[in-house]
Design a protein around this motif. Structure first.
Motif, short mmCIF file in Angstrom:
data_model
loop_
_atom_site.label_atom_id
_atom_site.label_comp_id
_atom_site.label_asym_id
_atom_site.label_seq_id
_atom_site.Cartn_x
_atom_site.Cartn_y
_atom_site.Cartn_z
N SER A 195 -29.05 -19.00 18.34
CA SER A 195 -28.12 -17.99 18.85
C SER A 195 -28.76 -16.61 18.72
CB SER A 195 -26.81 -18.02 18.07
OG SER A 195 -27.03 -17.62 16.72
N ARG A 196 -28.20 -15.65 19.43
CA ARG A 196 -28.73 -14.30 19.36
C ARG A 196 -28.69 -13.78 17.93
NH1 ARG A 196 -25.18 -11.59 22.16
NH2 ARG A 196 -26.02 -12.35 24.11
N GLU A 197 -27.59 -14.04 17.22
CA GLU A 197 -27.44 -13.55 15.86
C GLU A 197 -28.46 -14.19 14.92
OE1 GLU A 197 -25.03 -14.77 17.76
OE2 GLU A 197 -23.99 -12.90 18.25
N ALA A 198 -28.66 -15.52 15.09
CA ALA A 198 -29.61 -16.22 14.22
C ALA A 198 -31.03 -15.75 14.49
CB ALA A 198 -29.50 -17.73 14.44
N CYS A 199 -31.35 -15.56 15.75
CA CYS A 199 -32.70 -15.10 16.10
C CYS A 199 -32.94 -13.67 15.62
CB CYS A 199 -32.91 -15.21 17.60
SG CYS A 199 -33.03 -16.91 18.19
N ARG A 200 -31.94 -12.83 15.75
CA ARG A 200 -32.08 -11.45 15.27
C ARG A 200 -32.36 -11.45 13.78
NH1 ARG A 200 -30.19 -6.99 12.92
NH2 ARG A 200 -30.20 -5.02 14.08
N ALA A 201 -31.61 -12.26 13.04
CA ALA A 201 -31.80 -12.33 11.59
C ALA A 201 -33.20 -12.82 11.25
CB ALA A 201 -30.74 -13.25 10.98
N ALA A 202 -33.68 -13.84 12.00
CA ALA A 202 -35.02 -14.37 11.75
C ALA A 202 -36.10 -13.34 12.05
CB ALA A 202 -35.24 -15.62 12.60
N LEU A 203 -35.94 -12.60 13.12
CA LEU A 203 -36.92 -11.57 13.49
C LEU A 203 -37.00 -10.47 12.45
CD1 LEU A 203 -36.09 -11.34 17.29
CD2 LEU A 203 -38.24 -12.16 16.33
N MET A 204 -35.84 -10.03 11.98
CA MET A 204 -35.82 -8.96 10.98
C MET A 204 -36.36 -9.45 9.64
SD MET A 204 -34.85 -6.37 12.72
CE MET A 204 -35.70 -7.18 14.10
N PRO A 217 -34.35 -6.71 4.85
CA PRO A 217 -34.18 -8.06 5.42
C PRO A 217 -33.28 -8.11 6.65
CG PRO A 217 -32.99 -7.83 3.35
CD PRO A 217 -33.86 -6.63 3.46
N LYS A 218 -32.49 -7.07 6.86
CA LYS A 218 -31.63 -7.02 8.05
C LYS A 218 -32.13 -6.00 9.09
CE LYS A 218 -27.44 -8.57 5.69
NZ LYS A 218 -26.01 -8.28 5.39
N GLY A 219 -33.35 -5.54 8.87
CA GLY A 219 -33.96 -4.61 9.82
C GLY A 219 -33.71 -3.15 9.50
N GLU A 220 -33.11 -2.88 8.35
CA GLU A 220 -32.88 -1.49 7.98
C GLU A 220 -34.21 -0.83 7.60
OE1 GLU A 220 -31.41 -4.01 4.40
OE2 GLU A 220 -31.86 -4.24 6.55
N ILE A 221 -34.35 0.45 7.96
CA ILE A 221 -35.56 1.21 7.66
C ILE A 221 -35.47 1.78 6.26
CG2 ILE A 221 -37.11 3.05 8.42
CD1 ILE A 221 -36.82 0.68 10.39
N LEU A 222 -36.47 1.46 5.42
CA LEU A 222 -36.45 1.86 4.02
C LEU A 222 -37.41 3.03 3.78
CD1 LEU A 222 -36.64 -1.71 2.44
CD2 LEU A 222 -34.59 -0.40 3.06
N THR A 223 -37.27 3.67 2.63
CA THR A 223 -38.19 4.74 2.25
C THR A 223 -39.55 4.13 1.97
OG1 THR A 223 -36.39 5.97 1.24
CG2 THR A 223 -38.63 6.59 0.60
#
Length: 226
Positions: A195-204, A217-223
């Motif tokens: 699914s789109r959600e599962a693939c997005r999670a895997a990519l991130m 792990p969810k694609g958030e940009i860290l310092t």
């Protein structure tokens, strides 16, 4: 003020109108071919299926393309150029951080505007045909490698900034490329599982595993920081 002969003005405008109509018909044929390939595949796409969808005559298609092969190659070129456009826009954007560039590149793979269109379905048909893959490599192999090298340079910036050890920039780029490119065929074959959600999670998550100091792990940009 000079008086322009209406007949002369009409004659001057006529070529422009004809050129616009010709260009419009050519685009109709390309879009109709994309729709036909997405629905029927390359083998099932014929001149008849194209003109039926385009609403044009056989004479019009013969005016623009000598053979079906010429039409299919033109469509492949159109699809490839459109596919690379958002990638290049992201990679060349000076306002995006390196981490944001990688996140945005992978998000393209699950963008419904891109992935749920007939264009991506048609692209997958070309990917499955050895004959067109060879033609593609001849025409766009350089563009592929250019994009890969640009991704590698972005990875190199993150490696240096984060002090990552044991990671080569090209290996990281190949990993990102391979994961992203592998999503579409999997989604096409197993849409419920991928699914789109599962693939997005895997990519991130895959980006996080490469650059945990920059991307969450969810694609958030860290310092950043070593």
């Amino acid at each position: 003020m000079a008086v322009v002969d209406p007949k002369l003005a009409t004659n001057r405008a006529a070529p422009s109108i004809r050129a616009q109509r010709k260009a419009g018909n050519r685009q109709k044929l390309i879009e109709a071919t994309i729709d036909s390939i997405a629905e029927l595949g390359l083998a099932g796409t014929t001149v008849s299926t194209v003109i039926e969808r385009a609403g044009l005559s056989r004479g019009i298609i013969n005016l623009h393309f000598d053979t079906k092969e010429a039409l299919l190659i033109e469509v492949m070129s159109t699809l490839a150029e459109g596919y690379f456009e958002p990638w290049n826009e992201i990679l060349r954007d000076p306002n995006r951080s390196p981490a944001q560039k990688l996140v945005d590149l992978q998000l393209i793979q699950v963008d419904p505007v891109v992935t749920e269109s007939n264009r991506i379905k048609a692209i997958l048909c070309y990917y499955g045909d050895p004959h067109y893959i060879e033609i593609y490599k001849q025409q766009f192999g350089g563009a592929d490698l250019d994009s890969l090298n640009r991704i590698a340079e972005v990875c190199g910036e993150l490696i240096r900034d984060g002090g990552y050890k044991g990671i080569e920039k090209m290996a990281a780029a190949i990993s990102i490329w391979s994961v992203g490119e592998g999503i579409q065929p999997s989604r096409n074959s197993y849409p419920k599982v991928f699914s789109r959600e599962a693939c997005r999670a895997a990519l991130m998550l895959s980006l996080n595993r490469l650059f945990p100091r920059h991307i969450g792990p969810k694609g958030e940009i860290l310092t950043s920081g070593a």
